[in-house]
Write a protein that holds these residues in place. Structure first.
Motif, PDB file in Angstrom:
ATOM      1  N   MET A 119       0.947  -1.366  -0.049  1.00 23.81           N
ATOM      2  CA  MET A 119      -0.019  -0.046  -0.003  1.00 23.81           C
ATOM      3  C   MET A 119       0.736   1.204   0.019  1.00 23.81           C
ATOM      4  SD  MET A 119      -3.357  -1.107   2.313  1.00 23.81           S
ATOM      5  CE  MET A 119      -2.401  -1.332   3.965  1.00 23.81           C
ATOM      6  N   ALA A 120       1.947   1.294   0.706  1.00 23.63           N
ATOM      7  CA  ALA A 120       2.790   2.317   0.657  1.00 23.63           C
ATOM      8  C   ALA A 120       3.329   2.674  -0.994  1.00 23.63           C
ATOM      9  CB  ALA A 120       4.173   2.153   1.583  1.00 23.63           C
ATOM     10  N   GLU A 121       3.341   1.854  -1.738  1.00 25.89           N
ATOM     11  CA  GLU A 121       3.832   1.961  -2.973  1.00 25.89           C
ATOM     12  C   GLU A 121       2.905   2.900  -3.711  1.00 25.89           C
ATOM     13  OE1 GLU A 121       4.272  -1.779  -5.091  1.00 25.89           O
ATOM     14  OE2 GLU A 121       5.952  -2.455  -3.613  1.00 25.89           O
ATOM     15  N   ALA A 122       1.737   2.943  -3.221  1.00 33.96           N
ATOM     16  CA  ALA A 122       0.477   3.767  -3.674  1.00 33.96           C
ATOM     17  C   ALA A 122       0.211   4.891  -3.142  1.00 33.96           C
ATOM     18  CB  ALA A 122      -0.781   2.847  -3.860  1.00 33.96           C
ATOM     19  N   GLU A 123       0.875   5.223  -1.872  1.00 30.92           N
ATOM     20  CA  GLU A 123       0.683   6.533  -1.313  1.00 30.92           C
ATOM     21  C   GLU A 123       1.183   7.665  -1.747  1.00 30.92           C
ATOM     22  OE1 GLU A 123       0.559   6.792   3.566  1.00 30.92           O
ATOM     23  OE2 GLU A 123       2.654   6.627   2.621  1.00 30.92           O
ATOM     24  N   VAL A 124       0.317   8.527  -1.874  1.00 29.16           N
ATOM     25  CA  VAL A 124       0.915   9.948  -2.354  1.00 29.16           C
ATOM     26  C   VAL A 124       0.853  11.062  -0.985  1.00 29.16           C
ATOM     27  CG1 VAL A 124       0.367  12.033  -3.842  1.00 29.16           C
ATOM     28  CG2 VAL A 124      -0.277   9.693  -4.633  1.00 29.16           C
ATOM     29  N   GLU A 125       1.811  11.552  -0.832  1.00 31.60           N
ATOM     30  CA  GLU A 125       2.274  12.599   0.355  1.00 31.60           C
ATOM     31  C   GLU A 125       1.086  13.466   0.162  1.00 31.60           C
ATOM     32  OE1 GLU A 125       5.534  15.252   2.365  1.00 31.60           O
ATOM     33  OE2 GLU A 125       6.011  13.334   1.081  1.00 31.60           O
ATOM     34  N   LYS A 166       0.041   2.211  18.700  1.00 33.54           N
ATOM     35  CA  LYS A 166      -0.785   3.550  19.100  1.00 33.54           C
ATOM     36  C   LYS A 166       0.226   4.994  18.321  1.00 33.54           C
ATOM     37  CE  LYS A 166      -4.236   5.614  21.069  1.00 33.54           C
ATOM     38  NZ  LYS A 166      -5.463   5.675  20.195  1.00 33.54           N
ATOM     39  N   ALA A 167       1.433   4.757  18.636  1.00 30.51           N
ATOM     40  CA  ALA A 167       2.448   5.641  18.280  1.00 30.51           C
ATOM     41  C   ALA A 167       2.648   5.948  16.589  1.00 30.51           C
ATOM     42  CB  ALA A 167       3.954   5.401  18.874  1.00 30.51           C
ATOM     43  N   TYR A 168       2.266   4.690  15.866  1.00 28.56           N
ATOM     44  CA  TYR A 168       2.281   4.839  14.455  1.00 28.56           C
ATOM     45  C   TYR A 168       0.799   4.895  13.812  1.00 28.56           C
ATOM     46  CZ  TYR A 168       7.006   3.529  15.168  1.00 28.56           C
ATOM     47  OH  TYR A 168       8.540   3.405  15.733  1.00 28.56           O
ATOM     48  N   GLU A 169      -0.347   4.951  14.614  1.00 28.74           N
ATOM     49  CA  GLU A 169      -1.482   5.011  13.931  1.00 28.74           C
ATOM     50  C   GLU A 169      -1.708   6.333  12.947  1.00 28.74           C
ATOM     51  OE1 GLU A 169      -4.433   4.904  17.102  1.00 28.74           O
ATOM     52  OE2 GLU A 169      -4.055   2.896  17.413  1.00 28.74           O
ATOM     53  N   THR A 170      -0.997   7.468  13.209  1.00 25.26           N
ATOM     54  CA  THR A 170      -1.165   8.726  12.655  1.00 25.26           C
ATOM     55  C   THR A 170       0.013   8.917  11.448  1.00 25.26           C
ATOM     56  OG1 THR A 170       0.095   9.929  14.182  1.00 25.26           O
ATOM     57  CG2 THR A 170      -2.347   9.962  14.316  1.00 25.26           C
ATOM     58  N   LYS A 171       0.898   7.893  11.252  1.00 21.32           N
ATOM     59  CA  LYS A 171       2.012   8.039  10.317  1.00 21.32           C
ATOM     60  C   LYS A 171       1.689   7.507   9.195  1.00 21.32           C
ATOM     61  CE  LYS A 171       5.129   8.557  13.799  1.00 21.32           C
ATOM     62  NZ  LYS A 171       5.918   9.856  13.963  1.00 21.32           N
ATOM     63  N   THR A 172       2.645   7.988   7.944  1.00 26.47           N
ATOM     64  CA  THR A 172       2.079   7.527   6.635  1.00 26.47           C
ATOM     65  C   THR A 172       2.634   6.233   6.540  1.00 26.47           C
ATOM     66  OG1 THR A 172       4.313   8.077   5.657  1.00 26.47           O
ATOM     67  CG2 THR A 172       2.883   9.745   5.849  1.00 26.47           C
ATOM     68  N   LEU A 173       2.152   5.451   5.483  1.00 22.53           N
ATOM     69  CA  LEU A 173       2.595   4.051   5.122  1.00 22.53           C
ATOM     70  C   LEU A 173       3.890   4.113   5.104  1.00 22.53           C
ATOM     71  CD1 LEU A 173      -0.436   3.147   3.109  1.00 22.53           C
ATOM     72  CD2 LEU A 173      -0.218   1.994   5.263  1.00 22.53           C
TER      73      LEU A 173
END
Length: 182
Positions: free
Chosen positions: A82-88, A105-112
């Protein structure tokens, strides 16, 4: 000297096949069916010696199938794909999409992409002990686990086993004939 003739070689129907996975599995397993490899010990994988097999056992990975279906490998692969399809900066307002049940929890709001670069302990449920064990296998990040060749090889073996013909040529012919009668 025996008067008995040499036993006839049984025709498998695979004599012309040349496919192999020689660099993925140990020499003594190379002639086996994929279906046999699925339940084989994890040490069947070339490169997983006694020490790595011990580490795998600590992670409850004992067979090729266990390696293929290791939950954290599956999660890592999904996240990396999915990170391959992510657009910042392209998340629509009001989006409900999340991976909260996969990550701490600490990674829930991070980008893929940030999650893929994070330590493997960013995955929900990976303990410090499991992180240390994975590090012994040279797996340090979520991305490392997503591309861990032994899991990928095992996954491919399990997939191939689902579509493999087994038995001798004669057995497969008899099976096809019986199916026609049904």
């Amino acid at each position: 000297m025996s008067d008995e003739p040499a036993p006839k070689k049984v025709k498998t129907g695979f004599e012309e096949h040349i496919l192999n996975i020689s660099t993925a599995i140990m020499k003594d397993a190379e002639g086996k069916h994929f279906t046999d490899l699925v339940t084989a010990d994890v040490s069947t994988m070339q490169g997983i010696g006694p020490k790595s097999a011990e580490v795998a056992a600590e992670l409850k990975i004992n067979s090729v199938e266990d390696l293929a279906t290791f939950k954290y490998f599956k999660w890592s692969r999904a996240l990396a794909t999915m990170a391959e399809a992510e657009v910042e900066g392209d998340r629509p307002e009001g989006s409900m999409m999340n991976v909260n049940k996969m990550v701490d929890k600490a990674y829930e709001t991070k980008t893929l992409k940030e999650i893929v670069e994070a330590p493997v302990a960013a995955l929900q449920g990976v303990s410090d002990a499991a992180e240390s064990l994975l590090a012994e296998l040279h797996v340090h990040t979520v991305g490392d686990l997503a591309t861990f060749k032994y899991c990928r090889y095992a996954e491919a073996i399990v997939q191939a086993a689902q579509y493999e013909d087994v038995g001798t040529d004669a057995e497969r012919k008899a099976e096809r004939a019986a199916a026609k009668l049904s």
